[in-house]
Design a protein around this motif. Structure first.
Motif, PDB file in Angstrom:
ATOM      1  N   ARG A  66       0.829  -1.206   0.000  1.00 20.83           N
ATOM      2  CA  ARG A  66       0.000   0.000   0.000  1.00 20.83           C
ATOM      3  C   ARG A  66       0.865   1.258   0.000  1.00 20.83           C
ATOM      4  N   LYS A  70       1.136   4.208  -2.838  1.00 19.55           N
ATOM      5  CA  LYS A  70       0.824   5.583  -2.448  1.00 19.55           C
ATOM      6  C   LYS A  70       2.015   6.503  -2.717  1.00 19.55           C
ATOM      7  N   LEU A 372      -1.864   6.167   5.746  1.00 17.04           N
ATOM      8  CA  LEU A 372      -3.015   5.473   5.179  1.00 17.04           C
ATOM      9  C   LEU A 372      -4.305   5.969   5.826  1.00 17.04           C
ATOM     10  N   GLN A 378      -6.796  -1.013   5.388  1.00 17.25           N
ATOM     11  CA  GLN A 378      -5.372  -0.737   5.214  1.00 17.25           C
ATOM     12  C   GLN A 378      -4.754  -0.248   6.534  1.00 17.25           C
TER      13      GLN A 378
END
Length: 434
Positions: A66, A70, A372, A378
């Motif tokens: 993740r 990002k 996050l 997440q």
């Protein structure tokens, strides 16, 4: 006067490369000795520690995936910490990395070389030269570009998996249920101690994040590669631990090459050659991926002005961070030469590296909880990974003070510069994703 735009890394990786590079990084030299060593400590109950660590690998890998999507930045962990906690903390973390690589990666080469040496009765200096050769070959191949390095890693991972599966299959008929009883021989605390040792076997998920800028489709390929790697590694580790305990292929009397005993159960005299090839492949794969990842981190830090500008230099043809690779090669060979001259205790060095890895992962997971979206799957995944890493860290004894000392030194020495905010990094990320 316009500032010159730093050179960019070439996009050539797919999820197959990501899975192979990550598997090669995580499936390290610890697999050669830790299934037997943890069984010595906790007996059959060591299986619980292996299950716990295998389960922990999934939230860690998913969180890194993740973060990589990002912020697809070659700095990897340092970029995430910079976005979440500021530039000064990122520079402090760089000191932790600088204290890790010159010791950690050469130790991997030395463990593999020592394993081969224990099978073929090599001298101390022959083992040292073998370890130095592993480092030099990997540095040279990384000069040629990440695509060549990644395809070599794909072939290595396939060979490693075949050899491990063969070892597991060969010893499986010799598993006896009586070897699992009594299950808890040395108490439940021994399971926690085993988990601390096993942590070293599950370090390396961040390697793919340092290569994010070189993926063709980072949105899809990074996460898919990490998930595939998590599944493959968990299956291999658990199967190897079960067979080691079930076939009683452990014990202090077995010496420095316990995996060769496991293989000899199924294949007899071929065990020496078999495990030597396996040790060299695993060692080379781990060294290869870590050199690729760390060189990109140095390049990214220099590009952000947090390391000397000379690390920004890329090869004219292959677009690889040449100065970073040369520097890493020199530092690694100095460490190996020190080992050859003074024969230091590798177990203490391994313990220090393991605790530094744990500290790095805790900072990464904490950064993820700030970057996050809160109250999402997440976020909770990152939070769970943070808690579990912190719990394991408590079992690390006196070595737990070493990472704060390095980070504190970096904090003091870090120059006061404008912090790079999360928005700045996210803006850079939008420009780099196709």
């Amino acid at each position: 006067m316009t500032q010159e735009t730093p050179p960019t890394l070439r996009r050539s990786l797919t999820w197959v490369h990501g899975a192979a590079m990550t598997t090669g990084s995580v499936l390290g030299s610890g697999v050669l000795i830790l299934p037997a060593l943890t069984a010595n400590i906790a007996g059959p109950a060591a299986l619980i520690a292996w299950i716990i660590m295998s389960a922990l690998s999934f939230p860690i890998a998913l969180t890194f995936a993740r973060l990589a999507v990002k912020i697809p930045h070659a700095g990897g962990i340092t970029a995430y910490v910079r976005a979440a906690l500021g530039t000064r903390m990122s520079r402090s973390l760089s000191w932790l990395f600088l204290g890790t690589f010159p010791i950690g990666v050469p130790i991997v080469a030395l463990i593999g070389a020592d394993y081969v040496g224990s099978v073929f009765a090599l001298s101390h200096w022959q083992i040292t030269i073998l370890a130095a050769s592993i480092m030099l070959i990997s540095i040279a191949l990384n000069f040629r570009g990440i695509e060549l390095a990644s395809w070599i890693q794909v072939m290595l991972v396939i060979l490693i998996a075949i050899l491990l599966v063969t070892a597991i299959a060969g010893a499986s008929p010799h598993i006896h249920s009586a070897n699992f009883h009594p299950f808890v021989i040395h108490g439940w605390w021994s399971v926690g101690t085993s988990a601390v040792m096993i942590f070293w076997c599950f370090v390396g998920w961040e390697a793919a994040t340092n290569l994010t800028e070189e993926f063709r489709n980072p949105h899809r390929d990074v996460a898919l590669g990490l998930i595939v790697a998590s599944i493959v590694i968990a299956i291999l580790y658990l199967a190897l631990a079960i067979v080691t305990i079930g076939a009683k292929a452990y014990g202090d009397h077995l010496g420095l090459a316990p995996l060769s005993i496991l293989v000899s159960i199924g294949f007899g005299r071929t065990a020496g050659i078999f495990t030597s090839v396996l040790a060299l492949l695993i060692t080379f794969g781990t060294v290869h991926t870590n050199i690729a990842a760390f060189s990109r981190m140095l390049y990214a830090q220099a590009r952000e002005g947090e390391m000397p500008h000379l690390f920004v230099t890329l090869h004219k043809t292959y677009q690889t961070p040449t100065t970073a690779l040369i520097t890493m090669g020199i530092l690694s060979e100095i460490t190996i030469l020190y080992y050859g001259l003074f024969s230091p205790n590798l177990s203490i060095m391994i313990q220090l590296i393991s605790v530094m890895d744990m500290a790095t992962y805790m900072l990464s997971m904490f950064s993820a909880t700030r970057l996050l979206p809160r109250n999402t799957g997440q976020w909770y995944t990152a939070f769970i990974a943070l808690l579990l890493c912190a719990l394991i860290y408590l079992f690390s004894g006196w070595t737990m003070i070493y990472p704060p000392l390095l980070i504190g030194l970096g904090w003091i020495l870090a120059k006061k510069r404008p912090s790079t905010t999360a928005e700045t990094l996210l803006e850079h990320s939008e420009c780099t994703i196709d």
